[in-house]
Design an enzyme around this catalytic site. Structure first.
Site, mmCIF file in Angstrom:
data_model
loop_
_atom_site.group_PDB
_atom_site.id
_atom_site.type_symbol
_atom_site.label_atom_id
_atom_site.label_comp_id
_atom_site.label_asym_id
_atom_site.label_seq_id
_atom_site.Cartn_x
_atom_site.Cartn_y
_atom_site.Cartn_z
ATOM 1 N N GLU A 35 -5.053 2.147 0.430
ATOM 2 C CA GLU A 35 -3.759 1.824 -0.332
ATOM 3 C C GLU A 35 -2.989 2.953 -0.683
ATOM 4 O OE1 GLU A 35 -2.532 -1.159 -0.211
ATOM 5 O OE2 GLU A 35 -4.377 -2.318 -0.010
ATOM 6 N N TYR A 118 1.411 -2.245 -7.828
ATOM 7 C CA TYR A 118 1.106 -2.660 -6.263
ATOM 8 C C TYR A 118 -0.336 -2.303 -6.061
ATOM 9 C CZ TYR A 118 -0.289 -2.876 -1.545
ATOM 10 O OH TYR A 118 -0.976 -3.090 -0.412
ATOM 11 N N ASP A 136 4.233 -6.275 -2.532
ATOM 12 C CA ASP A 136 4.694 -4.976 -1.787
ATOM 13 C C ASP A 136 6.035 -5.458 -1.357
ATOM 14 O OD1 ASP A 136 4.162 -6.873 0.545
ATOM 15 O OD2 ASP A 136 3.783 -4.748 1.687
#
Length: 292
Positions: A35, A118, A136
């Site tokens: 991520e 996020y 996102d």
DNA sequence: CAGTCGTGGTG
DNA sequence: TCACCAAGACT
């Protein structure tokens, strides 16, 4: 409110890409690293560097034990190298505050360096299977079109989380799939430039389609020109340091061919302020960290 | 809130 | 060719 969850789940089952971080055994640390790398960097560029990273540092403690300079060097050309620094800091925070285990709680995740709305929820949902809205840029575009009839989403907002939360099924597993499916749909079908509406599983309930695909304008921030920018100057300096075999360079030799000396000096100043570069006795180095 | 922050592929 | 775009976060 139309039901987006059911068609999204069915579509995802057949259309989802086989990505490394979707393998069942990938683990929370691997998800977290992925991520960080995926923040503003395309999937195809992330995959090889992610695997190299996890081979070298299979746990947060392993990364935290090496100096930040090694993280910045291993980050290579992924871009936004502050993320490498922040990932290194987050690893140390995980070691110090969470016994080396990536936390599951969203508030604890949000407290880590470099993790925002996020990434915190992406880890909680995709690594631990908890039920949270994950939003996102792909998801925001899908919702803007399907629900609001806009061609492009508004700038990110806290409202996005509530909007996505309202679409999630009650079941944790289904909710995680809907989160992933909305992102995947935006990445593969409901794309920014040339959406493939003929292949869209929610075309029948899409407000933008019903309105005849109007151009509603684009409220997103435009990117500044890169050529000749301070960012390009920073990139040139950091690249030289990454690629230095001696792990240091004379300050007057770094990017000495940069056309604008004042801009080069300004870029170096901000790199030092960011903690990406250290200067001493006429030499520049990547950050070696506080402890010896 | 608006500005800043890399890099490379692509239509 | 070149402007646009890419699983955002911090200040």
């Amino acid at each position: 409110m139309p039901d987006l969850a059911t068609p999204l789940i069915a579509w995802y089952r057949g259309a989802a890409r086989d990505l490394p971080w979707r393998r069942p055994v990938f683990g929370a640390w691997g998800i977290l690293v992925s991520e960080f790398m995926l923040q503003q960097t395309p999937v195809a560029r992330v995959i090889p560097l992610l695997e190299a990273w996890l081979d070298r540092w299979p746990t947060p403690a392993a990364l935290a034990a090496d100096p930040p300079a090694e993280a910045v060097r291993q980050w290579a050309n992924l871009g936004y190298p502050r993320r490498a620094l922040w990932l290194h800091r987050a690893a140390a925070e995980i070691r110090d505050r969470h016994d080396g285990v990536v936390p599951r709680d969203v508030e604890a995740l949000l407290a880590l360096t470099g993790i925002g709305d996020y990434t915190a929820r992406a880890v909680a949902v995709f690594a631990y299977g908890d039920r949270h809205p994950v939003v996102d840029t792909n998801t925001r575009r899908v919702l803007a079109r399907a629900l609001e009839g806009r061609s492009q989403p508004a700038p990110p907002s806290k409202r996005d989380l509530a909007a996505m939360a309202g679409l999630l099924p009650a079941d944790d597993v289904d909710a995680a799939i809907v989160n992933a499916a909305a992102m995947e749909l935006g990445a593969l079908v409901c794309t920014a430039r040339t959406p493939r509406c003929d292949a869209c599983p929610i075309a029948h309930i899409c407000a933008w389609r019903a309105a005849g695909y109007p151009d509603t304008g684009d409220a997103r921030r435009k990117q500044a020109r890169y050529e000749g920018s301070d960012r390009q100057a920073r990139g040139a300096i950091l690249r030289a340091l990454r690629e230095s075999a001696a792990h240091e360079l004379r300050q007057d030799a770094v990017a000495s061919d940069w056309p604008d000396a004042a801009q080069r000096d300004r870029a170096l100043f901000t790199l030092i302020a960011d903690g990406l570069v250290e200067a001493s006795d006429g030499f520049l180095r990547l950050p070696r960290g506080a402890s010896a």
